[in-house]
Motif scaffolding. Structure first.
Motif, PDB file in Angstrom:
ATOM      1  N   ALA A  44       0.827  -1.196   0.000  1.00  0.00           N
ATOM      2  CA  ALA A  44       0.000   0.000   0.000  1.00  0.00           C
ATOM      3  C   ALA A  44       0.869   1.257   0.000  1.00  0.00           C
ATOM      4  CB  ALA A  44      -0.914  -0.002   1.223  1.00  0.00           C
ATOM      5  N   GLY A  45       0.512   2.204  -0.854  1.00  0.00           N
ATOM      6  CA  GLY A  45       1.202   3.490  -0.890  1.00  0.00           C
ATOM      7  C   GLY A  45       2.444   3.530  -1.743  1.00  0.00           C
ATOM      8  N   THR A  46       2.792   2.405  -2.387  1.00  0.00           N
ATOM      9  CA  THR A  46       4.019   2.381  -3.200  1.00  0.00           C
ATOM     10  C   THR A  46       3.742   2.118  -4.680  1.00  0.00           C
ATOM     11  OG1 THR A  46       4.445   0.000  -2.915  1.00  0.00           O
ATOM     12  CG2 THR A  46       5.291   1.491  -1.207  1.00  0.00           C
ATOM     13  N   GLY A  47       2.478   2.089  -5.063  1.00  0.00           N
ATOM     14  CA  GLY A  47       2.152   1.794  -6.450  1.00  0.00           C
ATOM     15  C   GLY A  47       2.124   3.001  -7.362  1.00  0.00           C
ATOM     16  N   ASP A  48       2.348   4.188  -6.812  1.00  0.00           N
ATOM     17  CA  ASP A  48       2.422   5.386  -7.652  1.00  0.00           C
ATOM     18  C   ASP A  48       3.405   6.373  -7.047  1.00  0.00           C
ATOM     19  OD1 ASP A  48       0.651   7.644  -6.115  1.00  0.00           O
ATOM     20  OD2 ASP A  48      -0.200   5.658  -5.822  1.00  0.00           O
ATOM     21  N   VAL A  65       5.570  15.115 -12.888  1.00  0.00           N
ATOM     22  CA  VAL A  65       5.319  13.793 -13.467  1.00  0.00           C
ATOM     23  C   VAL A  65       4.573  12.928 -12.454  1.00  0.00           C
ATOM     24  CG1 VAL A  65       6.375  11.663 -14.343  1.00  0.00           C
ATOM     25  CG2 VAL A  65       7.379  13.887 -14.927  1.00  0.00           C
ATOM     26  N   VAL A  66       3.588  12.186 -12.925  1.00  0.00           N
ATOM     27  CA  VAL A  66       2.897  11.192 -12.102  1.00  0.00           C
ATOM     28  C   VAL A  66       3.039   9.841 -12.786  1.00  0.00           C
ATOM     29  CG1 VAL A  66       0.696  10.415 -11.148  1.00  0.00           C
ATOM     30  CG2 VAL A  66       1.225  12.869 -11.226  1.00  0.00           C
ATOM     31  N   ALA A  67       3.474   8.833 -12.037  1.00  0.00           N
ATOM     32  CA  ALA A  67       3.660   7.494 -12.604  1.00  0.00           C
ATOM     33  C   ALA A  67       2.928   6.468 -11.757  1.00  0.00           C
ATOM     34  CB  ALA A  67       5.134   7.145 -12.688  1.00  0.00           C
ATOM     35  N   ASN A  68       2.361   5.467 -12.430  1.00  0.00           N
ATOM     36  CA  ASN A  68       1.636   4.392 -11.754  1.00  0.00           C
ATOM     37  C   ASN A  68       2.189   3.042 -12.194  1.00  0.00           C
ATOM     38  OD1 ASN A  68      -0.889   5.780 -10.401  1.00  0.00           O
ATOM     39  ND2 ASN A  68      -0.645   6.697 -12.423  1.00  0.00           N
ATOM     40  N   MET A  69       2.264   2.120 -11.248  1.00  0.00           N
ATOM     41  CA  MET A  69       2.685   0.748 -11.543  1.00  0.00           C
ATOM     42  C   MET A  69       1.437  -0.090 -11.784  1.00  0.00           C
ATOM     43  SD  MET A  69       5.295  -1.665  -9.350  1.00  0.00           S
ATOM     44  CE  MET A  69       6.649  -0.510  -9.586  1.00  0.00           C
ATOM     45  N   THR A  70       1.332  -0.703 -12.958  1.00  0.00           N
ATOM     46  CA  THR A  70       0.137  -1.455 -13.326  1.00  0.00           C
ATOM     47  C   THR A  70       0.513  -2.824 -13.874  1.00  0.00           C
ATOM     48  OG1 THR A  70       0.122  -0.593 -15.593  1.00  0.00           O
ATOM     49  CG2 THR A  70      -1.036   0.702 -13.916  1.00  0.00           C
ATOM     50  N   GLY A 198       7.290  -2.354  -5.809  1.00  0.00           N
ATOM     51  CA  GLY A 198       6.692  -1.023  -5.758  1.00  0.00           C
ATOM     52  C   GLY A 198       7.741   0.025  -6.051  1.00  0.00           C
ATOM     53  N   PHE A 199       7.332   1.282  -6.124  1.00  0.00           N
ATOM     54  CA  PHE A 199       8.288   2.365  -6.320  1.00  0.00           C
ATOM     55  C   PHE A 199       9.098   2.585  -5.041  1.00  0.00           C
ATOM     56  CE2 PHE A 199       5.103   3.654  -9.575  1.00  0.00           C
ATOM     57  CZ  PHE A 199       5.962   3.659 -10.675  1.00  0.00           C
ATOM     58  N   GLN A 200      10.394   2.833  -5.198  1.00  0.00           N
ATOM     59  CA  GLN A 200      11.249   3.154  -4.068  1.00  0.00           C
ATOM     60  C   GLN A 200      11.073   4.646  -3.775  1.00  0.00           C
ATOM     61  OE1 GLN A 200      12.917   1.148  -2.142  1.00  0.00           O
ATOM     62  NE2 GLN A 200      13.858   2.739  -0.889  1.00  0.00           N
ATOM     63  N   ASP A 204       9.346  11.850   2.015  1.00  0.00           N
ATOM     64  CA  ASP A 204       8.394  12.878   1.588  1.00  0.00           C
ATOM     65  C   ASP A 204       7.365  12.316   0.616  1.00  0.00           C
ATOM     66  OD1 ASP A 204       9.482  14.846   3.149  1.00  0.00           O
ATOM     67  OD2 ASP A 204      10.700  15.736   1.544  1.00  0.00           O
ATOM     68  N   GLN A 205       7.811  11.474  -0.301  1.00  0.00           N
ATOM     69  CA  GLN A 205       6.881  10.874  -1.267  1.00  0.00           C
ATOM     70  C   GLN A 205       5.908   9.921  -0.596  1.00  0.00           C
ATOM     71  OE1 GLN A 205       9.877   9.328  -3.914  1.00  0.00           O
ATOM     72  NE2 GLN A 205       9.683  11.048  -5.345  1.00  0.00           N
ATOM     73  N   LEU A 206       6.381   9.181   0.384  1.00  0.00           N
ATOM     74  CA  LEU A 206       5.490   8.299   1.143  1.00  0.00           C
ATOM     75  C   LEU A 206       4.437   9.095   1.902  1.00  0.00           C
ATOM     76  CD1 LEU A 206       8.018   5.678   2.553  1.00  0.00           C
ATOM     77  CD2 LEU A 206       6.093   5.183   1.053  1.00  0.00           C
ATOM     78  N   ARG A 207       4.877  10.203   2.516  1.00  0.00           N
ATOM     79  CA  ARG A 207       3.924  11.041   3.258  1.00  0.00           C
ATOM     80  C   ARG A 207       2.890  11.652   2.311  1.00  0.00           C
ATOM     81  NH1 ARG A 207       8.444  12.296   6.607  1.00  0.00           N
ATOM     82  NH2 ARG A 207       9.085  13.973   5.187  1.00  0.00           N
ATOM     83  N   TYR A 208       3.358  12.069   1.132  1.00  0.00           N
ATOM     84  CA  TYR A 208       2.418  12.653   0.168  1.00  0.00           C
ATOM     85  C   TYR A 208       1.370  11.625  -0.250  1.00  0.00           C
ATOM     86  CZ  TYR A 208       0.606  14.664  -4.143  1.00  0.00           C
ATOM     87  OH  TYR A 208      -0.231  15.140  -5.129  1.00  0.00           O
ATOM     88  N   ASN A 209       1.799  10.400  -0.534  1.00  0.00           N
ATOM     89  CA  ASN A 209       0.859   9.358  -0.933  1.00  0.00           C
ATOM     90  C   ASN A 209      -0.129   9.018   0.177  1.00  0.00           C
ATOM     91  OD1 ASN A 209       2.063   9.211  -3.417  1.00  0.00           O
ATOM     92  ND2 ASN A 209       2.878   7.144  -3.165  1.00  0.00           N
ATOM     93  N   ALA A 210       0.322   9.131   1.413  1.00  0.00           N
ATOM     94  CA  ALA A 210      -0.529   8.764   2.546  1.00  0.00           C
ATOM     95  C   ALA A 210      -1.520   9.859   2.917  1.00  0.00           C
ATOM     96  CB  ALA A 210       0.332   8.441   3.764  1.00  0.00           C
ATOM     97  N   THR A 211      -1.239  11.112   2.555  1.00  0.00           N
ATOM     98  CA  THR A 211      -2.072  12.224   3.035  1.00  0.00           C
ATOM     99  C   THR A 211      -2.824  12.962   1.932  1.00  0.00           C
ATOM    100  OG1 THR A 211      -0.178  13.745   2.901  1.00  0.00           O
ATOM    101  CG2 THR A 211      -0.547  12.610   4.985  1.00  0.00           C
TER     102      THR A 211
END
Length: 212
Positions: A44-48, A65-70, A198-200, A204-211
């Motif tokens: 959870a939280g690492t797919g984009d 840029v926004v990227a998604n893992m699919t 998932g994306f490494q 900051d990126q993890l916090r952004y995805n979570a909030t």
């Protein structure tokens, strides 16, 4: 373009048996067979991942840029002493500014997790997303491989016997799930593995995805 990394760990999961999942045995019980292949998924939280034009900006107007893992899929070679799982995925990316061609490199990870929480192996790979001039979208295929040793995580024979022993109505323990026994549950947990990709992300990126 395809990126590939290799994770090796002395891990596996085995609960042998010839019966098929859901097959009703001679005693009237239902047989369940666990695969030796690890469960594959995206934490959870690492797919984009979202990149911004400025290190301190987090508003929509600063998105670069926004990227998604699919399309995360796996193939498993469950033969011999090693169990090899190949995980493939696609990265779809979208950029805001489309002037000129551009390449964006995104790091990703592949981990082997034991018992649901213990990371026993991890490697970092990278995929390069190419954007043609004037195009807002780009995509790239990625691949990662885990190699696990079957012998290292084979369930002890006594645990296998407890899990597969046929029980008949009237037996003292007929209605008792063997997984309620702490030693059996612990052994099964130790033998359960996941291959997670998932994306490494940075903190900051993890916090952004979570909030967001």
């Amino acid at each position: 373009m395809k990126a590939s990394i290799l994770v090796s760990a002395a891990l596996a999961l085995v609960l042998g048996g010839c019966a098929r999942t859901g097959e009703i045995d001679a005693s009237g019980g239902i047989t369940a067979v666990r695969s030796a292949c690890p469960v594959v998924g995206v934490p959870a939280g690492t797919g984009d991942v979202t990149l911004f034009t400025s290190a301190n900006a987090r508003d929509a107007g600063a998105i670069d840029v926004v990227a998604n893992m699919t399309n995360v899929r796996s193939t498993c070679a469950d033969v011999g002493d090693d169990i090899v799982t190949t995980v493939t995925f696609q990265v779809d990316a979208r950029r805001t500014a489309t002037d000129g061609a551009r390449d964006v490199t995104l790091p990703y990870f592949i981990t082997v997790v034991r018992g649901g929480s213990n990371v026993v192996a991890k490697r970092i790979g990278r995929v390069n997303v190419h954007f043609d001039a004037g195009q807002p979208r780009g995509s790239v295929a990625g691949q990662a491989t885990t190699t696990v040793s079957r012998a290292a995580a084979t369930l002890p024979q006594d645990v296998r016997d407890k899990l597969t022993r046929r029980r008949k109505a009237g037996d003292e323990d007929a209605a008792v799930d063997p997984l309620t026994q702490p030693e059996v549950r612990a052994a099964v947990l130790r033998s359960s593995f996941e291959a997670l990709v998932g994306f490494q992300l940075t903190d900051d990126q993890l916090r952004y995805n979570a909030t967001r």
